[in-house]
Design a protein around this motif. Structure first.
Motif, PDB file in Angstrom:
ATOM      1  N   ALA B  63      63.876  88.072  63.957  1.00  0.00           N
ATOM      2  CA  ALA B  63      63.114  88.786  62.870  1.00  0.00           C
ATOM      3  C   ALA B  63      62.926  88.162  61.804  1.00  0.00           C
ATOM      4  CB  ALA B  63      63.730  90.132  62.904  1.00  0.00           C
ATOM      5  N   PHE B  64      63.743  87.149  61.287  1.00  0.00           N
ATOM      6  CA  PHE B  64      63.759  86.385  60.224  1.00  0.00           C
ATOM      7  C   PHE B  64      62.918  85.131  60.355  1.00  0.00           C
ATOM      8  CE2 PHE B  64      67.576  88.675  58.817  1.00  0.00           C
ATOM      9  CZ  PHE B  64      67.264  89.109  57.383  1.00  0.00           C
ATOM     10  N   ASP B  65      62.684  84.817  61.751  1.00  0.00           N
ATOM     11  CA  ASP B  65      62.107  83.268  61.688  1.00  0.00           C
ATOM     12  C   ASP B  65      60.773  83.406  60.991  1.00  0.00           C
ATOM     13  OD1 ASP B  65      63.862  82.912  63.667  1.00  0.00           O
ATOM     14  OD2 ASP B  65      62.624  83.041  65.355  1.00  0.00           O
ATOM     15  N   LYS B  66      59.784  84.160  61.125  1.00  0.00           N
ATOM     16  CA  LYS B  66      58.748  83.947  60.532  1.00  0.00           C
ATOM     17  C   LYS B  66      58.736  84.208  58.747  1.00  0.00           C
ATOM     18  CE  LYS B  66      53.773  85.724  60.316  1.00  0.00           C
ATOM     19  NZ  LYS B  66      53.194  86.898  60.072  1.00  0.00           N
ATOM     20  N   PRO B  67      59.563  85.410  58.279  1.00  0.00           N
ATOM     21  CA  PRO B  67      59.653  85.342  56.949  1.00  0.00           C
ATOM     22  C   PRO B  67      60.544  84.124  56.416  1.00  0.00           C
ATOM     23  CG  PRO B  67      60.696  87.452  58.072  1.00  0.00           C
ATOM     24  CD  PRO B  67      60.120  86.469  59.034  1.00  0.00           C
ATOM     25  N   MET B  68      61.537  83.683  57.174  1.00  0.00           N
ATOM     26  CA  MET B  68      61.867  82.362  56.424  1.00  0.00           C
ATOM     27  C   MET B  68      61.138  81.103  56.462  1.00  0.00           C
ATOM     28  SD  MET B  68      65.128  83.153  55.807  1.00  0.00           S
ATOM     29  CE  MET B  68      64.642  84.531  55.324  1.00  0.00           C
ATOM     30  N   ARG B  69      60.437  81.179  57.627  1.00  0.00           N
ATOM     31  CA  ARG B  69      59.339  79.970  57.409  1.00  0.00           C
ATOM     32  C   ARG B  69      58.460  80.271  56.384  1.00  0.00           C
ATOM     33  NH1 ARG B  69      58.661  80.346  62.998  1.00  0.00           N
ATOM     34  NH2 ARG B  69      56.699  81.731  62.677  1.00  0.00           N
ATOM     35  N   GLU B  70      57.955  81.414  55.875  1.00  0.00           N
ATOM     36  CA  GLU B  70      57.031  81.578  54.720  1.00  0.00           C
ATOM     37  C   GLU B  70      57.784  81.533  53.558  1.00  0.00           C
ATOM     38  OE1 GLU B  70      54.023  84.601  57.176  1.00  0.00           O
ATOM     39  OE2 GLU B  70      55.597  85.458  55.623  1.00  0.00           O
ATOM     40  N   LEU B  71      58.961  81.940  53.397  1.00  0.00           N
ATOM     41  CA  LEU B  71      59.715  81.796  52.238  1.00  0.00           C
ATOM     42  C   LEU B  71      59.944  80.395  52.103  1.00  0.00           C
ATOM     43  CD1 LEU B  71      61.096  83.585  50.205  1.00  0.00           C
ATOM     44  CD2 LEU B  71      62.989  83.583  51.624  1.00  0.00           C
ATOM     45  N   ALA B  72      60.397  79.470  52.877  1.00  0.00           N
ATOM     46  CA  ALA B  72      60.504  78.208  52.566  1.00  0.00           C
ATOM     47  C   ALA B  72      59.485  77.272  52.313  1.00  0.00           C
ATOM     48  CB  ALA B  72      61.386  77.373  54.112  1.00  0.00           C
ATOM     49  N   ALA B  73      58.500  77.702  53.165  1.00  0.00           N
ATOM     50  CA  ALA B  73      56.919  77.119  52.571  1.00  0.00           C
ATOM     51  C   ALA B  73      56.557  77.324  51.219  1.00  0.00           C
ATOM     52  CB  ALA B  73      56.016  77.506  53.697  1.00  0.00           C
ATOM     53  N   VAL B  74      56.608  78.762  50.761  1.00  0.00           N
ATOM     54  CA  VAL B  74      56.006  79.129  49.506  1.00  0.00           C
ATOM     55  C   VAL B  74      57.144  78.760  48.533  1.00  0.00           C
ATOM     56  CG1 VAL B  74      57.160  81.370  49.341  1.00  0.00           C
ATOM     57  CG2 VAL B  74      54.990  80.794  48.284  1.00  0.00           C
ATOM     58  N   LEU B  75      58.450  78.387  48.527  1.00  0.00           N
ATOM     59  CA  LEU B  75      59.275  77.629  47.630  1.00  0.00           C
ATOM     60  C   LEU B  75      59.112  76.432  47.692  1.00  0.00           C
ATOM     61  CD1 LEU B  75      61.780  77.917  45.941  1.00  0.00           C
ATOM     62  CD2 LEU B  75      63.167  77.575  47.838  1.00  0.00           C
ATOM     63  N   GLY B  76      58.632  75.676  48.912  1.00  0.00           N
ATOM     64  CA  GLY B  76      58.380  74.314  48.820  1.00  0.00           C
ATOM     65  C   GLY B  76      57.110  74.017  47.833  1.00  0.00           C
ATOM     66  N   LYS B  77      56.190  74.758  47.748  1.00  0.00           N
ATOM     67  CA  LYS B  77      54.839  74.769  47.172  1.00  0.00           C
ATOM     68  C   LYS B  77      55.406  74.836  45.514  1.00  0.00           C
ATOM     69  CE  LYS B  77      51.975  76.760  50.419  1.00  0.00           C
ATOM     70  NZ  LYS B  77      50.983  77.781  50.998  1.00  0.00           N
ATOM     71  N   LEU B  78      56.046  75.827  45.309  1.00  0.00           N
ATOM     72  CA  LEU B  78      56.620  75.898  43.969  1.00  0.00           C
ATOM     73  C   LEU B  78      57.346  74.810  43.450  1.00  0.00           C
ATOM     74  CD1 LEU B  78      57.507  79.838  43.848  1.00  0.00           C
ATOM     75  CD2 LEU B  78      55.859  78.806  42.612  1.00  0.00           C
ATOM     76  N   VAL B  79      58.266  74.433  44.248  1.00  0.00           N
ATOM     77  CA  VAL B  79      59.190  73.102  43.873  1.00  0.00           C
ATOM     78  C   VAL B  79      58.179  72.049  43.611  1.00  0.00           C
ATOM     79  CG1 VAL B  79      60.846  71.308  44.625  1.00  0.00           C
ATOM     80  CG2 VAL B  79      61.255  73.776  44.941  1.00  0.00           C
ATOM     81  N   ASP B  80      57.323  71.736  44.372  1.00  0.00           N
ATOM     82  CA  ASP B  80      56.357  70.766  44.236  1.00  0.00           C
ATOM     83  C   ASP B  80      55.540  70.744  42.924  1.00  0.00           C
ATOM     84  OD1 ASP B  80      56.811  69.357  46.539  1.00  0.00           O
ATOM     85  OD2 ASP B  80      55.112  70.003  47.882  1.00  0.00           O
ATOM     86  N   LEU B  81      55.185  72.005  42.617  1.00  0.00           N
ATOM     87  CA  LEU B  81      54.427  72.232  41.309  1.00  0.00           C
ATOM     88  C   LEU B  81      55.178  72.138  40.141  1.00  0.00           C
ATOM     89  CD1 LEU B  81      52.272  75.347  42.369  1.00  0.00           C
ATOM     90  CD2 LEU B  81      51.565  73.246  41.646  1.00  0.00           C
ATOM     91  N   LEU B  82      56.481  72.436  40.304  1.00  0.00           N
ATOM     92  CA  LEU B  82      57.383  72.709  39.021  1.00  0.00           C
ATOM     93  C   LEU B  82      58.491  71.823  39.127  1.00  0.00           C
ATOM     94  CD1 LEU B  82      57.411  76.653  38.963  1.00  0.00           C
ATOM     95  CD2 LEU B  82      56.018  75.282  37.371  1.00  0.00           C
ATOM     96  N   GLY B  83      58.932  71.556  40.027  1.00  0.00           N
ATOM     97  CA  GLY B  83      60.340  70.801  40.091  1.00  0.00           C
ATOM     98  C   GLY B  83      61.384  72.074  40.258  1.00  0.00           C
ATOM     99  N   ALA B  84      62.302  71.915  39.671  1.00  0.00           N
ATOM    100  CA  ALA B  84      63.497  72.983  39.500  1.00  0.00           C
ATOM    101  C   ALA B  84      62.436  74.280  39.136  1.00  0.00           C
ATOM    102  CB  ALA B  84      64.469  72.833  38.446  1.00  0.00           C
ATOM    103  N   VAL B  85      62.868  75.348  40.194  1.00  0.00           N
ATOM    104  CA  VAL B  85      62.278  76.627  40.107  1.00  0.00           C
ATOM    105  C   VAL B  85      63.311  77.655  39.433  1.00  0.00           C
ATOM    106  CG1 VAL B  85      61.197  78.278  41.267  1.00  0.00           C
ATOM    107  CG2 VAL B  85      60.736  76.045  42.103  1.00  0.00           C
ATOM    108  N   HIS B  86      62.908  78.189  38.329  1.00  0.00           N
ATOM    109  CA  HIS B  86      63.788  79.096  37.783  1.00  0.00           C
ATOM    110  C   HIS B  86      63.382  80.537  37.908  1.00  0.00           C
ATOM    111  CE1 HIS B  86      65.952  75.841  35.727  1.00  0.00           C
ATOM    112  NE2 HIS B  86      64.777  75.120  35.403  1.00  0.00           N
ATOM    113  N   VAL B  87      64.003  81.321  38.667  1.00  0.00           N
ATOM    114  CA  VAL B  87      63.475  82.345  38.929  1.00  0.00           C
ATOM    115  C   VAL B  87      64.492  83.491  38.076  1.00  0.00           C
ATOM    116  CG1 VAL B  87      62.863  84.457  40.639  1.00  0.00           C
ATOM    117  CG2 VAL B  87      62.847  82.156  41.115  1.00  0.00           C
TER     118      VAL B  87
END
Lengths: 582, 446
Positions: B63-87
């Motif tokens: 059940a986590f496969d898809k959300p994990m994929r999406e989560l890793a992808a969106v975090l990847g986009k943020l890291v690409d944009l910002l470097g360290a991502v501070h939430v």
């Protein structure tokens, strides 16, 4: 100050207004409330209107008045900033729950917890406060600054701020360690930095020691130093920075790439446009286009400049020194875009005389580099500029002089039309000339119609007769004045004297009995004008037959017309006597 | 003021405000802010959902496969944009690298997201690099565990370490600070200094990893240092160690601010100088040779224009340039940094450091050739004959350490000092007749 906001669309008024407080406030509280609402409205107005809009101006005025009324009457106004409210001595004087609208939230979020505005606060400080808040309201993402750093920068003297670091740990007893290590970092600490051994060393070799002492430093020298990083000094530094990184990119290739330096050059170019420095902007664009002429980022850079509000502002600036105008004109050759159209449009619509004059000067400077585009659109240029432009275009290329005049003749501006006709006098006869001149018969200006008619008559001769007759008849119906009738009669006579004589005879023919019986009424205005033109034309023809007709026309008419006929006969006689004398 | 001049003032203000906004807009990168908001909202939503799901399913459940994929992808986009991502969750707000994330749907409102983290006494999570799906699953497993009654964040961090989760940092819960909270507390520079070291380290790490510079935290520290008063002795005490690069950056910043303030730079320019000082050597995070060019290249990555960026690029490029440089002297910032950089290296970083007093005497010999003579004299005038850190022997035999910069021209060579056992000795009070001898750095008492 006029309250124009109340007159604006209610939706916009609501957007600007924010909710009102229901409770009753002290007088000071009321004044503070009014001042804060005025401040919030003025700051938010930039999100809804162009900065030059009158509503913005009115809101700035209201803000100024409201602050004056508050601190001028009630003295220092000390406000406590809460997340969604501002309080004055525990009275809630401002409240707004919508974060996007809330003045207090913007201050609170960045760490402002209190603000005191003192009496005699200089307008410059109030303006700066408004600027800081406007920037935050317009949603501009400041990668460098927040309200606190901006307010600190403002160096207020009569506005006190209580600023805290925005957030603080909420723990009473912070957790600090994991097995003696810090909570941060530890096993999940990211990539530690280890600069190479011996980094930043050795220090330069310095020989010997020199005793040190306190020595005064020339204050003028310090002022000069500070100037390096401000105003013009900083603008020059910006250009220099582009030159240097561009050089590094070209020299080393690997250390810096065009994809890294060109976006920066674009930012600097836009900055220079904002600051209104075409000379420096030109320099940056030249360096860039020379270094990477075909690069996609170079094209993007030029597009960015072209599309920026700053570029439009630069073109429309009335303050630009005259010596900068040739450079600006040159820039228009580099920066893509329909600058000529834009310039000409602004030239036609700009209400500010000074700006119009400056726009006109820029157009003149474009004569050499954008002659084609200007030639095509010269008819849209107001006369004062168009006439000069025609001269400039002629100077750049004499062969184009007549072409320019043909284009200019299409203008709606009478002075341009007249100037065009003056140049077209030198044009050889052609269908184009005829069409152009006939088109000018519809000009709204009497002088233009007359000049066109005369030139047309002199060139087209016999062919001109029918069009001129139609013109004369139409103008008579339209109620031209006697002066125009006189001139058109002359034109008709000079185009084809014989046919004109027949026409005049017809127009001047005494009315028949029926007609005379039917009317004890005078001629219709159109008839009278045609007859007036005919008499004038007879004067131009000047033959004995023409004289006889003019004499007869003087009978049984009104005194003014009689006078016109007699004057015409006198002219004919005078010319004949002069001719007889040789 | 008559009506006409009032109107003039307002027209002038309108013109200036229009100009200021136009200028501010060049600094804006609306695309970037928009992307951060969009991906940030997605990230928070997915992350919250995944934490909730992890209470029902094991992290390796399909059940986590898809959300994990999406989560890793969106975090990847943020890291690409910002470097360290501070939430960061503060009360009911969520910020990602200073940008507030607008969350529309319940239960994804900020408070909901914050509650999920607060169970572990965590208010902020920093992702320093792109996290794989597997790592993300392990992180969720750790978050799904019941938190102990005490030491909840430490326990979570220990779990992460045990699970081999790398590149993630946790911080405590934050709240908005209220006015007057510091009242009554003794003014302390510990916080700004410690935070200064931390943001310097973060800047180095981020830039070294190929990210964009996040200048705001650096500017905030600089603003705090300036606002707290550069002549406070507390600021000139020895700094705690947090990596040579961070302490060097902060010490150079401190000196540069002293010089900048002394020559009367306006507040904005002074802030810019402080930020430039923080990052002047950051090119070393990538290379030994040509660190100036590498540093400038890092500065170029920041998107959106700011005058500070121009200053930083030139300062980074030329902070080692001698005064008599072939292409003309460097700009003011590079000349200031040159002096401050060398002073710090001479007093801390060379194999045999000089005492601050000796360093100034040595550097004075380079005034006019290596260093701008005016700026050099300004530094001397304001640091004093015996700058903080200089060990002195008094004529009564006591050994003291200078802890103050110049207070007045008259007390240029009479700093406030401290004995080894912490006793304050003000040489200005001691009298001008007292003789003082600077000790070499090597003679520092243990």
């Amino acid at each position: 100050m006029a309250d124009d906001v109340q007159g604006t669309d209610s939706f916009i008024a609501e957007l600007l207004e924010g909710p009102r407080l229901g409770r009753r406030l002290s007088e000071h509280g009321e004044a503070a409330r009014a001042a804060l609402i005025a401040l919030a409205r003025a700051a938010r107005s930039f999100t809804l209107y162009d900065p030059g809009n009158k509503v913005v101006r009115d809101l700035i005025g209201k803000y100024r008045d409201a602050i004056d009324s508050c601190v001028g009457v009630h003295g220092s106004t000390a406000l406590t900033v809460q997340a969604y409210a501002l309080e004055l001595d525990e009275e809630r004087v401002y409240e707004e729950d919508d974060r996007e609208k809330s003045l207090s939230f913007k201050l609170f979020r960045d760490g402002v917890r209190g603000m005191v505005i003192h009496p005699e606060v200089p307008w410059e400080e109030l303006e700066r406060l408004l600027e800081v808040l406007s920037i935050r309201y317009t949603g501009i993402r400041q990668q460098e600054e927040d309200i606190v750093t901006l307010l600190r920068k403002a160096e207020f003297t009569r506005i006190e701020l209580d600023i805290v670091e925005g957030v603080t740990p909420a723990e009473e007893d912070p957790e600090g360690t994991v097995e003696g290590g810090k909570t941060r970092g530890g096993g999940a600490g990211g990539n530690p930095i280890r600069p190479p051994d011996g980094w930043d060393l050795p220090v330069p070799r310095l020989e010997g020691d020199v005793p040190i002492a306190y020595r005064s430093v020339d204050p003028d020298r310090l002022v000069a130093m500070c100037a390096e990083e401000k105003g013009e000094g900083l603008l020059v530094a910006a250009v220099r920075s582009v030159e240097e990184v561009m050089r590094l990119a070209l020299d080393t290739g690997e250390a810096m790439t065009p994809e890294e330096v060109l976006p920066y050059a674009a930012e600097v170019a836009e900055y220079l446009a904002v600051e209104g420095h075409p000379d420096l902007l030109h320099k940056v664009l030249m360096v860039t286009t020379k270094a990477y002429p075909g690069h996609a980022d170079t094209a993007r850079l030029l597009q960015r400049v072209s599309g920026s509000a700053a570029w439009g502002r630069l073109i429309g600036s009335a303050d630009l020194p005259e010596e900068e105008l040739p450079t600006l004109a040159e820039l228009m050759g580099i920066v893509p875009g329909e600058h000529v159209d834009r310039l000409l449009h602004d030239l036609q619509t700009e209400p500010d005389v000074a700006v119009r004059a400056r726009l006109g000067q820029i157009v003149l400077h474009l004569a050499e580099t954008r002659s084609e585009a200007l030639l095509e659109r010269i008819d849209a240029v107001p006369s004062d500029v168009a006439i000069g432009l025609m001269a400039q275009l002629a100077e750049a290329d004499a062969a184009r002089h007549l072409e320019t005049a043909f284009q200019l003749a299409r203008s709606e501006y009478p002075d341009s039309q007249k100037a065009a006709i003056r140049v077209l006098r030198a044009a050889p006869g052609s269908a184009r000339l005829a069409t152009t001149l006939k088109a000018l018969f519809t000009s709204g200006d009497v002088e233009v119609r007359v000049l066109a008619a005369r030139l047309y008559a002199s060139r087209a001769r016999e062919h001109a007769f029918d069009p001129l007759r139609r013109l004369l008849e139409d103008r008579a119906e339209a109620g031209m004045d006697e002066r125009e009738a006189h001139n058109l009669g002359h034109a008709l006579a000079s185009a084809a004297p014989d046919r004109a004589l027949e026409t005049f005879r017809e127009w001047l023919k005494p009315r028949g009995l029926l007609s005379r019986l039917r009317s004890a009424f005078p001629d219709s205005p159109a008839q009278r004008l045609r007859r007036w033109a005919a008499v004038s034309g007879l004067g131009r023809i000047g033959t004995p037959e023409a004289r006889e007709l003019a004499l007869r026309a003087a009978q049984k008419t009104d005194p003014t017309f009689e006078e016109h006929c007699e004057a015409t006969v006198a002219q004919i006689d005078q010319r004949r006597r002069a001719k007889a004398r040789g | 003021m008559d009506d006409l001049s009032q109107l003039d003032a307002i027209l002038g203000a309108q013109e200036r405000l229009g100009h200021a906004l136009l200028r501010a807009r060049i600094g804006e990168d609306p695309a970037l802010a928009g992307e951060v908001r969009e991906h940030g909202a997605q990230f928070v939503q997915l992350f919250s959902g995944a934490i909730r799901m992890s209470r029902i399913h094991d992290a390796d459940n399909e059940a986590f496969d898809k959300p994990m994929r999406e989560l890793a992808a969106v975090l990847g986009k943020l890291v690409d944009l910002l470097g360290a991502v501070h939430v960061v969750s503060v009360e009911d707000h969520v910020y990602i690298n200073e940008i507030r994330i607008r969350l529309k749907s319940e239960p994804m409102k900020g408070q909901g997201f914050g509650d999920l983290l607060h169970r572990h006494n965590v208010g902020a999570v920093t992702f320093r690099e792109i996290v794989s799906e597997a790592t993300m699953r392990r992180l969720l497993s750790c978050l799904a565990k019941e938190a102990p009654a005490e030491g909840r964040r430490a326990a979570l961090l220990q779990d992460l370490v045990d699970a081999g989760v790398d590149g993630i940092e946790l911080e405590g819960i934050y709240r908005f600070k209220m006015a007057g909270e510091d009242e009554g507390a003794q003014m302390s520079f510990t916080d700004p200094i410690e935070r200064g070291l931390r943001v310097a380290d973060e800047a180095w790490r981020g830039l070294g990893s190929g990210r964009m510079l996040n200048a705001l935290p650096l500017r905030r520290i600089v603003t705090e240092l300036i606002g707290s008063g550069l002549n406070d002795n507390q600021l000139w005490r020895e700094m705690p160690e947090m990596g040579d690069h961070a302490t060097h950056s902060l010490r150079v910043c401190r000196l540069a601010l002293l010089v900048g303030q002394a020559i009367r730079l306006d507040q904005g320019t002074l802030q810019d100088l402080g930020v430039a000082a923080f990052v002047h050597d950051v090119g070393y995070a990538n290379a030994f040779l040509g660190h100036e060019e590498h540093g400038a290249r890092m500065m170029l990555r920041q998107r959106g224009f700011h005058e500070a960026k121009v200053r930083r690029i030139l300062a980074t490029l030329h902070h080692h340039a001698p005064l008599a440089r072939a292409r003309g002297p460097g700009m003011l910032f590079s000349r200031i940094l040159r002096i401050c950089d060398d002073y710090d290296n001479l007093t801390y970083r060379v194999e045999r450091p000089l005492s601050p007093h000796a360093a100034l005497r040595r550097m004075m010999s380079g005034a006019g050739s290596a260093y701008d003579p005016t700026l050099m004299q300004v530094l001397v005038n304001h640091l004093g004959a015996y700058p903080p850190g200089t060990w002195l022997r008094l004529d009564d035999g006591r050994v003291v350490q200078s802890v103050s910069i110049t207070r007045t021209p008259d007390t240029f060579d009479r700093p406030r000092c401290q004995t080894v056992d912490g006793q304050v000795v003000d040489l200005a009070v001691l009298g001008m007749g007292a003789t003082v001898m600077a000790l070499p750095a090597a003679a520092r008492p243990e």
